[in-house]
Write a protein that holds these residues in place. Structure first.
Motif, PDB file in Angstrom:
ATOM      1  N   LYS A  55       8.222 -16.024   5.879  1.00 45.91           N
ATOM      2  CA  LYS A  55       9.417 -15.302   6.294  1.00 45.91           C
ATOM      3  C   LYS A  55       9.651 -14.072   5.407  1.00 45.91           C
ATOM      4  O   LYS A  55       9.660 -14.180   4.193  1.00 45.91           O
ATOM      5  N   ALA A  56       9.843 -12.941   6.056  1.00 43.27           N
ATOM      6  CA  ALA A  56      10.112 -11.685   5.353  1.00 43.27           C
ATOM      7  C   ALA A  56       9.052 -11.381   4.295  1.00 43.27           C
ATOM      8  O   ALA A  56       9.370 -10.950   3.189  1.00 43.27           O
ATOM      9  N   GLU A  57       7.806 -11.616   4.626  1.00 45.35           N
ATOM     10  CA  GLU A  57       6.678 -11.288   3.748  1.00 45.35           C
ATOM     11  C   GLU A  57       5.723 -10.359   4.491  1.00 45.35           C
ATOM     12  O   GLU A  57       5.513 -10.511   5.694  1.00 45.35           O
ATOM     13  N   TRP A  58       5.140  -9.429   3.771  1.00 47.55           N
ATOM     14  CA  TRP A  58       4.121  -8.561   4.365  1.00 47.55           C
ATOM     15  C   TRP A  58       2.759  -9.227   4.241  1.00 47.55           C
ATOM     16  O   TRP A  58       2.363  -9.638   3.161  1.00 47.55           O
ATOM     17  N   SER A  97       0.812  -1.226   0.000  1.00 42.74           N
ATOM     18  CA  SER A  97       0.000   0.000   0.000  1.00 42.74           C
ATOM     19  C   SER A  97       0.836   1.261   0.000  1.00 42.74           C
ATOM     20  O   SER A  97       0.314   2.359  -0.214  1.00 42.74           O
ATOM     21  N   ALA A  98       2.149   1.117   0.255  1.00 43.37           N
ATOM     22  CA  ALA A  98       3.024   2.302   0.339  1.00 43.37           C
ATOM     23  C   ALA A  98       4.419   1.924  -0.133  1.00 43.37           C
ATOM     24  O   ALA A  98       5.348   1.778   0.678  1.00 43.37           O
ATOM     25  N   PRO A  99       4.603   1.754  -1.437  1.00 44.89           N
ATOM     26  CA  PRO A  99       5.897   1.293  -1.962  1.00 44.89           C
ATOM     27  C   PRO A  99       7.067   2.230  -1.663  1.00 44.89           C
ATOM     28  O   PRO A  99       8.224   1.804  -1.680  1.00 44.89           O
ATOM     29  N   ASP A 100       6.776   3.499  -1.395  1.00 41.80           N
ATOM     30  CA  ASP A 100       7.852   4.447  -1.102  1.00 41.80           C
ATOM     31  C   ASP A 100       8.227   4.467   0.380  1.00 41.80           C
ATOM     32  O   ASP A 100       9.224   5.088   0.761  1.00 41.80           O
ATOM     33  N   VAL A 124       1.584   0.727   9.499  1.00 42.08           N
ATOM     34  CA  VAL A 124       0.291   1.405   9.424  1.00 42.08           C
ATOM     35  C   VAL A 124       0.511   2.710   8.674  1.00 42.08           C
ATOM     36  O   VAL A 124       1.452   3.454   8.986  1.00 42.08           O
ATOM     37  N   ASP A 125      -0.338   2.988   7.665  1.00 39.49           N
ATOM     38  CA  ASP A 125      -0.218   4.289   7.007  1.00 39.49           C
ATOM     39  C   ASP A 125      -1.285   5.239   7.541  1.00 39.49           C
ATOM     40  O   ASP A 125      -2.098   4.862   8.386  1.00 39.49           O
TER      41      ASP A 125
END
Length: 239
Positions: free
Chosen positions: A193-196, A114-117, A230-231
């Motif tokens: 592992k290491a996944e959102w 949701s927020a690649p930057d 969280v955005d």
């Protein structure tokens, strides 16, 4: 003979003076103070303040025992020290923004969908497989500006990483909880592992504000890191 002629002399003179001093425009148009009207209008607008619900973002400056505004380390009876169970803000390649080799993730985290930057999020630690409060560090946030009786949904991402080492591991699950006492939401991270992992919680506001809790449990009591992102647009009313 007109009306003025029928009136006594004194009243006739008074009527003539009054009629001559009042034009049709003055008689039909009231005098408004536009400045006063505008001021009242502006003050009414200023008095109507609608606060949107707020679930604070986890985006912030990286560092150990540093938290974005609205977040803090959870304090329980028997809470372990920061040195033993650190928390703070990390980035996608290193724990707490420390670019030393010891703090580098074995597998860097991918971009947040949701927020690649965005490149910061909150990290907690644990070495308890059973959520022992003396063997983990949690964080909390205050959700504010709620309408009592209104349903809300919150969205967030969670993950787990490792810095490697003989006693290092991954979190097997994390728990998100709103208010206390309440039913926590278990989020399984086994094999991720290491996944959102995106999650959502729907709740009904019982007061104008409530508390969000985030904690983790590890695999086989190994030391593990877990993360939450969280955005600023993560909370919405359920219509």
């Amino acid at each position: 003979m007109n009306l003025v002629q029928k009136l006594p002399m004194g009243l006739s003179l008074a009527c003539i003076v009054m009629m001559s001093g009042c034009s049709k425009e003055n008689a039909l148009t009231p005098e408004y103070k536009m400045g006063s009207l505008n001021e009242h209008s502006d003050s009414r607008k200023a008095d109507v303040v609608i606060a949107l619900p707020q679930f604070p973002s986890t985006i912030g400056v990286t560092g150990l025992d540093i938290y974005p505004k609205g977040w803090t380390r959870a304090l329980y009876l028997g809470t372990p020290p920061v040195a033993e169970f650190p928390t703070g803000v990390s980035n996608r390649t290193h724990a707490f923004g420390n670019f030393g080799v010891a703090y580098q993730w074995v597998k860097p985290l991918p971009e947040i969908p949701s927020a690649p930057d965005a490149n910061s999020f909150i990290t907690i630690t644990t070495k308890s497989s059973e959520f022992d409060a003396t063997k983990r560090a949690d964080v909390t946030a205050e959700i504010k500006y709620l309408e009592v009786g209104q349903q809300y949904s919150i969205d967030f991402y969670v993950s787990s990483t490792s810095v490697g080492g003989r006693k290092a591991g991954y979190a097997r699950k994390v728990i998100a909880q709103i208010g206390y006492p309440s039913t926590p939401k278990d989020i399984d991270l086994v094999g991720k592992k290491a996944e959102w992992v995106k999650e959502s919680i729907v709740f009904t506001a019982l007061a104008g504000k409530t508390t969000f809790y985030f904690s983790a449990a590890s695999e086989h009591d190994h030391f593990a890191y877990a993360h939450i992102f969280v955005d600023k647009n993560s909370i919405k009313k359920v219509l």
